[in-house]
Design a protein around this motif. Structure first.
Motif, PDB file in Angstrom:
ATOM      1  N   VAL A 203       0.840  -1.185   0.000  1.00 54.92           N
ATOM      2  CA  VAL A 203       0.000   0.000   0.000  1.00 54.92           C
ATOM      3  C   VAL A 203       0.882   1.243   0.000  1.00 54.92           C
ATOM      4  O   VAL A 203       1.893   1.300   0.715  1.00 54.92           O
ATOM      5  N   SER A 204       0.513   2.212  -0.825  1.00 52.70           N
ATOM      6  CA  SER A 204       1.246   3.479  -0.904  1.00 52.70           C
ATOM      7  C   SER A 204       0.279   4.634  -0.687  1.00 52.70           C
ATOM      8  O   SER A 204      -0.859   4.616  -1.193  1.00 52.70           O
ATOM      9  N   ILE A 205       0.749   5.623   0.073  1.00 54.44           N
ATOM     10  CA  ILE A 205      -0.033   6.846   0.322  1.00 54.44           C
ATOM     11  C   ILE A 205       0.715   8.038  -0.266  1.00 54.44           C
ATOM     12  O   ILE A 205       1.936   8.158  -0.076  1.00 54.44           O
ATOM     13  N   ASN A 206       0.002   8.885  -0.964  1.00 53.45           N
ATOM     14  CA  ASN A 206       0.589  10.110  -1.521  1.00 53.45           C
ATOM     15  C   ASN A 206      -0.232  11.322  -1.090  1.00 53.45           C
ATOM     16  O   ASN A 206      -1.462  11.278  -1.059  1.00 53.45           O
ATOM     17  N   ASP A 211       8.041  16.365  -1.160  1.00 57.73           N
ATOM     18  CA  ASP A 211       8.290  16.592   0.259  1.00 57.73           C
ATOM     19  C   ASP A 211       8.267  18.101   0.524  1.00 57.73           C
ATOM     20  O   ASP A 211       8.660  18.902  -0.331  1.00 57.73           O
ATOM     21  N   LEU A 212       7.838  18.479   1.736  1.00 53.65           N
ATOM     22  CA  LEU A 212       7.708  19.896   2.065  1.00 53.65           C
ATOM     23  C   LEU A 212       8.509  20.243   3.317  1.00 53.65           C
ATOM     24  O   LEU A 212       8.723  19.397   4.188  1.00 53.65           O
ATOM     25  N   HIS A 213       8.943  21.491   3.411  1.00 56.86           N
ATOM     26  CA  HIS A 213       9.704  21.992   4.555  1.00 56.86           C
ATOM     27  C   HIS A 213       8.791  22.006   5.786  1.00 56.86           C
ATOM     28  O   HIS A 213       7.703  22.599   5.764  1.00 56.86           O
ATOM     29  N   SER A 214       9.248  21.351   6.885  1.00 55.02           N
ATOM     30  CA  SER A 214       8.372  21.242   8.047  1.00 55.02           C
ATOM     31  C   SER A 214       8.194  22.558   8.792  1.00 55.02           C
ATOM     32  O   SER A 214       7.245  22.718   9.564  1.00 55.02           O
ATOM     33  N   GLY A 215       9.118  23.502   8.570  1.00 57.49           N
ATOM     34  CA  GLY A 215       8.948  24.813   9.189  1.00 57.49           C
ATOM     35  C   GLY A 215       7.952  25.657   8.444  1.00 57.49           C
ATOM     36  O   GLY A 215       7.140  26.367   9.046  1.00 57.49           O
ATOM     37  N   MET A 216       7.978  25.583   7.116  1.00 59.69           N
ATOM     38  CA  MET A 216       7.088  26.406   6.305  1.00 59.69           C
ATOM     39  C   MET A 216       5.670  25.833   6.214  1.00 59.69           C
ATOM     40  O   MET A 216       4.699  26.578   6.108  1.00 59.69           O
ATOM     41  N   PHE A 217       5.568  24.473   6.238  1.00 62.33           N
ATOM     42  CA  PHE A 217       4.260  23.853   6.009  1.00 62.33           C
ATOM     43  C   PHE A 217       3.762  23.017   7.180  1.00 62.33           C
ATOM     44  O   PHE A 217       2.630  22.538   7.157  1.00 62.33           O
ATOM     45  N   VAL A 221      -0.324  20.992   6.407  1.00 61.17           N
ATOM     46  CA  VAL A 221      -0.573  19.991   5.365  1.00 61.17           C
ATOM     47  C   VAL A 221      -0.432  18.588   5.965  1.00 61.17           C
ATOM     48  O   VAL A 221       0.168  18.395   7.026  1.00 61.17           O
ATOM     49  N   GLN A 222      -0.981  17.626   5.254  1.00 63.42           N
ATOM     50  CA  GLN A 222      -0.940  16.248   5.729  1.00 63.42           C
ATOM     51  C   GLN A 222       0.464  15.651   5.584  1.00 63.42           C
ATOM     52  O   GLN A 222       1.180  15.900   4.615  1.00 63.42           O
ATOM     53  N   ASN A 223       0.822  14.809   6.559  1.00 60.80           N
ATOM     54  CA  ASN A 223       2.088  14.086   6.577  1.00 60.80           C
ATOM     55  C   ASN A 223       1.795  12.638   6.171  1.00 60.80           C
ATOM     56  O   ASN A 223       1.017  11.934   6.836  1.00 60.80           O
ATOM     57  N   ILE A 318       8.292  17.199   5.615  1.00 63.59           N
ATOM     58  CA  ILE A 318       7.010  16.504   5.727  1.00 63.59           C
ATOM     59  C   ILE A 318       6.908  15.601   4.507  1.00 63.59           C
ATOM     60  O   ILE A 318       6.793  16.087   3.371  1.00 63.59           O
ATOM     61  N   PRO A 319       7.031  14.266   4.691  1.00 64.34           N
ATOM     62  CA  PRO A 319       7.055  13.370   3.534  1.00 64.34           C
ATOM     63  C   PRO A 319       5.734  13.385   2.769  1.00 64.34           C
ATOM     64  O   PRO A 319       4.653  13.459   3.372  1.00 64.34           O
ATOM     65  N   ASN A 320       5.865  13.293   1.460  1.00 65.85           N
ATOM     66  CA  ASN A 320       4.659  13.306   0.631  1.00 65.85           C
ATOM     67  C   ASN A 320       4.247  11.899   0.204  1.00 65.85           C
ATOM     68  O   ASN A 320       3.238  11.736  -0.482  1.00 65.85           O
TER      69      ASN A 320
END
Length: 455
Positions: A203-206, A211-217, A221-223, A318-320
């Protein structure tokens, strides 16, 4: 049996030396660099079958590794026994943990150490030696015999099912006998009458497109890792029961006789916890006893998880995307493809908000069960009694040998699993070995079985 026992005693050294020759061949089916060794092992077995008097011996090439076929058909009205085994072996890593080189067979404490000693060259070789023993001592066999020995069991037998379906007449028999399992304990024989099936999924989740900067986002947003953990936690309840709708619909409860068999085997919980370094044995459906959970109940396991940054140190992202591998062990009457579909449906319907879920279906293998009161099972039990002086225990095996079910369905014949290994013989691990006591007694037991089913 006393005459055969004396005959085998006189041939013990010669028989063990021949087994050593076979064990010296590094027939690792999963590694392409050993392709010539696979052919060498097939040739060695083929020549041995010819030398002991088997007829119509063939090395049948497949898209992968070869299958060896041989037969001795001289009785018009006697039963026909088909012997299945495999000559391929697992890789040997980690090599440094072997006390002696894995393909230089060594005898210590009345055990022969080598890769393939118990899985399955040693056990398969018992049948060849049983046929040789009867032909040399009696001049004939009590029944008709066929051999089907493959070189791909350790990689899932990808070509054998097609061979079975295309050669049903050639392989027709009254019983299939397989020695690729174990006894209950030293001196305590066992007949495995059930194997669990299996199925696999990924199973894969997207979430976002990168990937997003954890300080900015972060916090906005969802992790993907968080969502995957949330989704996977929906697969079980707090007591370990699988939460997938209809997962247990086809599962049968054990009979009272089976429950009594399990109780009679005995189970030392404290000993097992100590050996595993655990403080408890919770896991799976906690309202069932441990021996039942590991052999007679279906499971759903998360085998692998990955997502986000995996390297040394910290990376504030934050992994996408996040991924998980899932496998199930299935019991009699459960259909692997049906179970895959149920889990896929569950994962898709329980997808958290803010992500997409993709489910990929993997390998499957059918479960197997032979009734304990089957006539051939009872003949095997009698043979064990004749040689070991004890009736075998009957056990369900938690693992899977998918090809067993293929034999049963393709040939419409009962399958008898006559194991002569021991649970502590390190199959698939460093220092694999086989107890030589069971080498000689195994040959005698197979001889007794063949003589018993003649009647």
């Amino acid at each position: 049996m006393s005459q055969l026992s004396e005959f085998l005693s006189n041939k013990h050294h010669e028989n063990v030396e021949e087994l050593k020759e076979l064990l010296q061949i590094p027939s690792i089916s999963s590694l392409s660099e050993h392709k010539e060794d696979i052919q060498k092992a097939a040739s060695w077995i083929s020549n041995k079958l010819k030398n002991i008097g088997m007829e119509h011996v063939e090395i049948i090439q497949t898209k992968g590794h070869p299958i060896i076929y041989a037969e001795w058909i001289h009785h018009e009205n006697a039963p026909t026994v088909l012997v299945y085994g495999h000559y391929d072996v697992q890789p040997v890593d980690p090599v440094h943990l072997w006390e002696t080189p894995p393909f230089e067979p060594a005898i210590r404490d009345e055990k022969i150490f080598a890769r393939g000693a118990t899985d399955d060259k040693g056990q398969m070789f018992l049948h060849i030696k049983a046929v040789e023993t009867l032909l040399e001592s009696e001049g004939k066999l009590p029944v008709n015999i066929k051999f089907c020995i493959e070189g791909e069991e350790e990689i899932g037998s990808p070509n054998l099912p097609h061979f079975l379906s295309e050669n049903k007449e050639k392989l027709t028999c009254d019983v299939v006998v397989i020695s690729d399992s174990d006894m209950w304990d030293k001196g305590v024989p066992a007949i495995t009458y059930s194997l669990r099936g299996l199925c696999a999924l990924e199973v894969s989740i997207n979430t976002a497109n990168s990937d997003l900067h954890s300080g900015m986002f972060g916090g906005g947003v969802q992790n993907a890792n968080h969502l995957l953990v949330q989704l996977l936690s929906s697969l079980h309840d707090v007591n370990g029961k699988v939460n997938v709708e209809h997962f247990y619909d086809d599962v049968e409860e054990l009979t009272e006789f089976e429950k009594e068999q399990i109780k009679a085997l005995g189970f030392d919980e404290e000993k097992l916890k100590k050996s595993l370094g655990l403080t408890d044995l919770t896991g799976g459906e906690n309202n069932y006893p441990y021996p039942v959970r590991i052999s007679s109940r279906p499971t759903l396991e998360i085998n692998g998880l990955w997502g986000g940054f995996q390297g040394e140190g910290t990376k504030t992202v934050i992994p996408n995307e996040a991924h998980a591998k899932i496998t199930c062990r299935l019991v009699h009457n459960q259909n692997p493809e049906k179970i895959q579909g149920l889990i896929k449906k569950h994962l898709e319907e329980h997808a958290p908000i803010g992500c997409t879920v993709k489910v990929s279906l993997g390998d499957t293998g059918n479960p197997f069960l032979t009734p304990i009161d089957s006539p051939m099972i009872q003949k095997a039990a009698e043979a064990y009694q004749n040689v070991y002086g004890k009736s075998p225990v009957y056990k369900r095996e938690g693992g899977s040998i998918p090809i067993v079910s293929d034999f049963s369905h393709s040939l419409n014949a009962p399958v008898v699993l006559m194991g002569f290994g021991l649970p502590d013989e390190n199959l698939h691990a460093p220092n694999e070995h086989f107890h030589l006591e069971n080498f000689d007694k195994g040959i005698l037991t197979i001889c007794s079985f063949l003589e018993l089913i003649e009647k």
